[in-house]
Motif scaffolding. Structure first.
Motif, PDB file in Angstrom:
ATOM      1  N   THR A 173       0.820  -1.220   0.000  1.00  0.00           N
ATOM      2  CA  THR A 173       0.000   0.000   0.000  1.00  0.00           C
ATOM      3  C   THR A 173       0.852   1.269   0.000  1.00  0.00           C
ATOM      4  O   THR A 173       0.319   2.372   0.011  1.00  0.00           O
ATOM      5  CB  THR A 173      -0.924   0.021   1.225  1.00  0.00           C
ATOM      6  OG1 THR A 173      -0.130  -0.021   2.419  1.00  0.00           O
ATOM      7  CG2 THR A 173      -1.883  -1.169   1.202  1.00  0.00           C
ATOM      8  N   GLY A 174       2.183   1.098   0.006  1.00  0.00           N
ATOM      9  CA  GLY A 174       3.061   2.254  -0.040  1.00  0.00           C
ATOM     10  C   GLY A 174       3.523   2.759   1.308  1.00  0.00           C
ATOM     11  O   GLY A 174       4.126   3.830   1.385  1.00  0.00           O
ATOM     12  N   THR A 175       3.300   1.986   2.377  1.00  0.00           N
ATOM     13  CA  THR A 175       3.741   2.413   3.703  1.00  0.00           C
ATOM     14  C   THR A 175       5.209   2.051   3.908  1.00  0.00           C
ATOM     15  O   THR A 175       5.605   0.895   3.745  1.00  0.00           O
ATOM     16  CB  THR A 175       2.897   1.743   4.808  1.00  0.00           C
ATOM     17  OG1 THR A 175       1.518   2.084   4.615  1.00  0.00           O
ATOM     18  CG2 THR A 175       3.349   2.205   6.185  1.00  0.00           C
ATOM     19  N   VAL A 176       6.013   3.035   4.264  1.00  0.00           N
ATOM     20  CA  VAL A 176       7.448   2.823   4.488  1.00  0.00           C
ATOM     21  C   VAL A 176       7.642   2.063   5.799  1.00  0.00           C
ATOM     22  O   VAL A 176       7.130   2.477   6.845  1.00  0.00           O
ATOM     23  CB  VAL A 176       8.185   4.177   4.547  1.00  0.00           C
ATOM     24  CG1 VAL A 176       9.665   3.971   4.855  1.00  0.00           C
ATOM     25  CG2 VAL A 176       8.013   4.927   3.234  1.00  0.00           C
ATOM     26  N   ASP A 177       8.345   0.928   5.749  1.00  0.00           N
ATOM     27  CA  ASP A 177       8.513   0.136   6.976  1.00  0.00           C
ATOM     28  C   ASP A 177       9.932   0.217   7.539  1.00  0.00           C
ATOM     29  O   ASP A 177      10.305  -0.556   8.417  1.00  0.00           O
ATOM     30  CB  ASP A 177       8.129  -1.328   6.733  1.00  0.00           C
ATOM     31  CG  ASP A 177       8.920  -1.969   5.610  1.00  0.00           C
ATOM     32  OD1 ASP A 177       9.944  -1.402   5.198  1.00  0.00           O
ATOM     33  OD2 ASP A 177       8.518  -3.058   5.142  1.00  0.00           O
ATOM     34  N   ARG A 178      10.737   1.168   7.035  1.00  0.00           N
ATOM     35  CA  ARG A 178      12.074   1.378   7.575  1.00  0.00           C
ATOM     36  C   ARG A 178      12.488   2.826   7.319  1.00  0.00           C
ATOM     37  O   ARG A 178      12.310   3.339   6.226  1.00  0.00           O
ATOM     38  CB  ARG A 178      13.070   0.425   6.920  1.00  0.00           C
ATOM     39  CG  ARG A 178      14.482   0.511   7.493  1.00  0.00           C
ATOM     40  CD  ARG A 178      15.421  -0.433   6.762  1.00  0.00           C
ATOM     41  NE  ARG A 178      14.937  -1.802   6.787  1.00  0.00           N
ATOM     42  CZ  ARG A 178      15.490  -2.789   6.097  1.00  0.00           C
ATOM     43  NH1 ARG A 178      16.521  -2.535   5.293  1.00  0.00           N
ATOM     44  NH2 ARG A 178      14.999  -4.012   6.180  1.00  0.00           N
ATOM     45  N   ASP A 179      13.036   3.487   8.340  1.00  0.00           N
ATOM     46  CA  ASP A 179      13.491   4.870   8.163  1.00  0.00           C
ATOM     47  C   ASP A 179      14.472   4.959   7.003  1.00  0.00           C
ATOM     48  O   ASP A 179      15.300   4.063   6.791  1.00  0.00           O
ATOM     49  CB  ASP A 179      14.179   5.380   9.436  1.00  0.00           C
ATOM     50  CG  ASP A 179      13.206   5.561  10.586  1.00  0.00           C
ATOM     51  OD1 ASP A 179      11.991   5.537  10.334  1.00  0.00           O
ATOM     52  OD2 ASP A 179      13.670   5.721  11.734  1.00  0.00           O
ATOM     53  N   ALA A 180      14.384   6.048   6.259  1.00  0.00           N
ATOM     54  CA  ALA A 180      15.299   6.255   5.132  1.00  0.00           C
ATOM     55  C   ALA A 180      15.674   7.728   5.062  1.00  0.00           C
ATOM     56  O   ALA A 180      14.913   8.600   5.483  1.00  0.00           O
ATOM     57  CB  ALA A 180      14.650   5.815   3.825  1.00  0.00           C
ATOM     58  N   ALA A 181      16.862   7.991   4.518  1.00  0.00           N
ATOM     59  CA  ALA A 181      17.319   9.373   4.342  1.00  0.00           C
ATOM     60  C   ALA A 181      18.279   9.424   3.171  1.00  0.00           C
ATOM     61  O   ALA A 181      18.982   8.456   2.878  1.00  0.00           O
ATOM     62  CB  ALA A 181      17.993   9.886   5.612  1.00  0.00           C
ATOM     63  N   VAL A 182      18.304  10.561   2.493  1.00  0.00           N
ATOM     64  CA  VAL A 182      19.208  10.760   1.352  1.00  0.00           C
ATOM     65  C   VAL A 182      19.685  12.199   1.355  1.00  0.00           C
ATOM     66  O   VAL A 182      18.920  13.115   1.644  1.00  0.00           O
ATOM     67  CB  VAL A 182      18.504  10.406   0.016  1.00  0.00           C
ATOM     68  CG1 VAL A 182      17.286  11.286  -0.214  1.00  0.00           C
ATOM     69  CG2 VAL A 182      19.466  10.518  -1.166  1.00  0.00           C
ATOM     70  N   VAL A 183      20.979  12.387   1.056  1.00  0.00           N
ATOM     71  CA  VAL A 183      21.570  13.723   1.053  1.00  0.00           C
ATOM     72  C   VAL A 183      22.091  14.047  -0.344  1.00  0.00           C
ATOM     73  O   VAL A 183      22.503  13.147  -1.088  1.00  0.00           O
ATOM     74  CB  VAL A 183      22.722  13.823   2.089  1.00  0.00           C
ATOM     75  CG1 VAL A 183      23.880  12.910   1.716  1.00  0.00           C
ATOM     76  CG2 VAL A 183      23.216  15.269   2.241  1.00  0.00           C
ATOM     77  N   SER A 184      22.062  15.304  -0.718  1.00  0.00           N
ATOM     78  CA  SER A 184      22.551  15.731  -2.028  1.00  0.00           C
ATOM     79  C   SER A 184      24.070  15.558  -2.103  1.00  0.00           C
ATOM     80  O   SER A 184      24.746  15.475  -1.075  1.00  0.00           O
ATOM     81  CB  SER A 184      22.170  17.190  -2.285  1.00  0.00           C
ATOM     82  OG  SER A 184      22.670  18.021  -1.256  1.00  0.00           O
ATOM     83  N   SER A 185      24.600  15.524  -3.316  1.00  0.00           N
ATOM     84  CA  SER A 185      26.033  15.285  -3.500  1.00  0.00           C
ATOM     85  C   SER A 185      26.905  16.367  -2.877  1.00  0.00           C
ATOM     86  O   SER A 185      28.071  16.122  -2.562  1.00  0.00           O
ATOM     87  CB  SER A 185      26.358  15.155  -4.995  1.00  0.00           C
ATOM     88  OG  SER A 185      25.977  16.322  -5.694  1.00  0.00           O
ATOM     89  N   ASP A 186      26.356  17.576  -2.689  1.00  0.00           N
ATOM     90  CA  ASP A 186      27.130  18.641  -2.050  1.00  0.00           C
ATOM     91  C   ASP A 186      26.964  18.661  -0.542  1.00  0.00           C
ATOM     92  O   ASP A 186      27.486  19.539   0.138  1.00  0.00           O
ATOM     93  CB  ASP A 186      26.748  20.004  -2.628  1.00  0.00           C
ATOM     94  CG  ASP A 186      25.274  20.331  -2.436  1.00  0.00           C
ATOM     95  OD1 ASP A 186      24.544  19.504  -1.838  1.00  0.00           O
ATOM     96  OD2 ASP A 186      24.833  21.393  -2.900  1.00  0.00           O
ATOM     97  N   ARG A 187      26.218  17.678  -0.014  1.00  0.00           N
ATOM     98  CA  ARG A 187      26.001  17.492   1.429  1.00  0.00           C
ATOM     99  C   ARG A 187      25.274  18.668   2.075  1.00  0.00           C
ATOM    100  O   ARG A 187      25.420  18.909   3.265  1.00  0.00           O
ATOM    101  CB  ARG A 187      27.329  17.265   2.170  1.00  0.00           C
ATOM    102  CG  ARG A 187      28.218  16.147   1.622  1.00  0.00           C
ATOM    103  CD  ARG A 187      27.463  14.827   1.555  1.00  0.00           C
ATOM    104  NE  ARG A 187      28.338  13.688   1.447  1.00  0.00           N
ATOM    105  CZ  ARG A 187      28.930  13.261   0.331  1.00  0.00           C
ATOM    106  NH1 ARG A 187      28.724  13.919  -0.799  1.00  0.00           N
ATOM    107  NH2 ARG A 187      29.687  12.180   0.315  1.00  0.00           N
ATOM    108  N   ALA A 189      21.556  19.469   1.262  1.00  0.00           N
ATOM    109  CA  ALA A 189      20.128  19.190   1.437  1.00  0.00           C
ATOM    110  C   ALA A 189      19.886  17.714   1.724  1.00  0.00           C
ATOM    111  O   ALA A 189      20.424  16.847   1.038  1.00  0.00           O
ATOM    112  CB  ALA A 189      19.356  19.614   0.193  1.00  0.00           C
ATOM    113  N   THR A 190      19.065  17.445   2.751  1.00  0.00           N
ATOM    114  CA  THR A 190      18.766  16.070   3.156  1.00  0.00           C
ATOM    115  C   THR A 190      17.260  15.854   3.234  1.00  0.00           C
ATOM    116  O   THR A 190      16.532  16.694   3.774  1.00  0.00           O
ATOM    117  CB  THR A 190      19.391  15.757   4.529  1.00  0.00           C
ATOM    118  OG1 THR A 190      20.804  15.925   4.464  1.00  0.00           O
ATOM    119  CG2 THR A 190      19.073  14.326   4.949  1.00  0.00           C
TER     120      THR A 190
END
Length: 362
Positions: A173-187, A189-190
């Motif tokens: 159904t699209g529910t995230v079951d694990r925390d996730a994070a991503v940062v831009s290549s210049d560090r 924006a996250t």
């Protein structure tokens, strides 16, 4: 008659010389530059990894990485992968290799652009643009099976956030079951996606990954209709476009200390670009003075930027002026090269002198 013939020859010679000067002053094709993340066998590539760009099997640029898992950057002095091509390869496909292994992603040669491409390869596999493979007999140009295979260090995947792109583990159904994070290549924006968030594509299907990257100058929408605020120089594109999140996720800007000291932080605000209205719209913004961060809640993906309140010019400030004449399409008309102007003046003098000499003879 002889005087008229001489003048004609001089005029033709002058025209030919001007044409030569103009041709010599034609603007050369500027290079295209790339940056992004780079992984080998699913792990961040170690420093010293060689990335190479090919067009039609010919190398047009090479770079050895300086940091683990990334290459290039967005700062003016960052050592990016520079692809230098001529006008004959504009619009052609660029393929990339990482330590000789062909990456799946490609690009189109567009001079002057700054591209962000995340490269991923499997060591020892794939075909290089020159036609050789990562394995096979030495007679075919590949590695001799009996020779030692190049082994890359086992670099552990760093703790979150990932750089550039990160997968999302979701239910049907699209529910995230694990925390996730991503940062831009210049560090700077996250994006942070907590467990329990419903993340879907624009079509309503479960979202499997998200990415964030710095926008190139050509990708930054104009601040049409903005009053009182100006862009602070940080603009990012979040993809896939129009993805939705419920509840909203967090977008955080980590401002460098030297920039933080220059700006009036009380006026920093995050905005998103609405392509339907062609305007930047405000997001509720939180400023953390201690951590030097600016955050906003994001319920859907778009282009996001940090803005700062415009400061009124001081009484002693002087508004710079320009003498360039606008061309019909809005671009500045370049000044006539002094070389050409000198040739024209000398040529005109020769023509006038010849005319006066002929008149005196008559």
């Amino acid at each position: 008659m002889k005087g008229r013939t001489a003048i004609t020859v001089l005029i033709l010679a002058m025209a030919a010389l001007i044409g030569t000067v103009v041709a010599a002053n034609e603007t050369p094709v500027v290079p295209q530059e790339f940056s992004g993340t780079v992984t080998i066998n699913g792990n961040p590539a170690p420093a010293g990894t060689v990335i190479e760009a090919f067009i039609d099997g010919t190398s047009y640029g090479k770079l050895a990485t300086e940091s683990t898992g990334v290459y290039g950057g967005v700062e003016i002095d960052d050592d990016r992968l520079v692809v230098k091509g001529g006008g004959d390869v504009i619009g052609k496909t660029i393929t990339f290799t990482v330590n000789g292994n062909k990456a799946a992603k490609t690009a189109v040669f567009s001079p002057g652009e700054l591209g962000n491409i995340d490269l991923s390869v499997q060591a020892g596999g794939g075909t290089t643009p020159g036609g050789s493979t990562g394995s096979g007999s030495s007679g075919s140009g590949g590695r001799d099976p009996s020779s030692p295979r190049e082994v890359f260090p086992d670099v552990r995947t760093p703790a979150s956030p990932d750089v550039g792109t990160t997968p999302l583990t979701t239910t049907s159904t699209g529910t995230v079951d694990r925390d996730a994070a991503v940062v831009s290549s210049d560090r700077i924006a996250t994006l942070s996606v907590p467990e329990g968030t419903t993340a879907r594509t624009s079509e309503g299907t479960p979202l499997t990954s998200i990415s964030i990257r710095p926008a190139s100058p050509a990708e930054v929408p104009a601040a049409t209709g903005e009053t009182g605020f100006v862009a602070a120089g940080y603009t990012y594109i979040c993809e896939p476009a129009s993805a939705t999140f419920n509840p909203a996720i967090t977008l955080t800007f980590a401002i460098p200390p030297e920039v933080w000291a220059k700006e009036d932080i009380s006026t920093l605000t995050v905005k998103w670009y609405n392509p339907k209205t062609g305007a930047w719209e405000d997001l509720e913004t939180t400023v953390d003075r201690e951590k030097k961060t600016v955050s906003a809640r994001v319920s859907h993906f778009s282009t996001f930027a940090l803005f700062v309140e415009a400061r009124a010019p001081a009484s002693g400030d002087v508004t710079p002026t320009t003498t360039a004449t606008p061309a019909p399409d809005g671009e500045e008309t370049p000044a006539i090269p002094w070389t050409i102007m000198g040739i024209v003046i000398i040529g005109a003098g020769i023509v006038v002198g010849g005319y006066l000499w002929k008149k005196k003879q008559n």
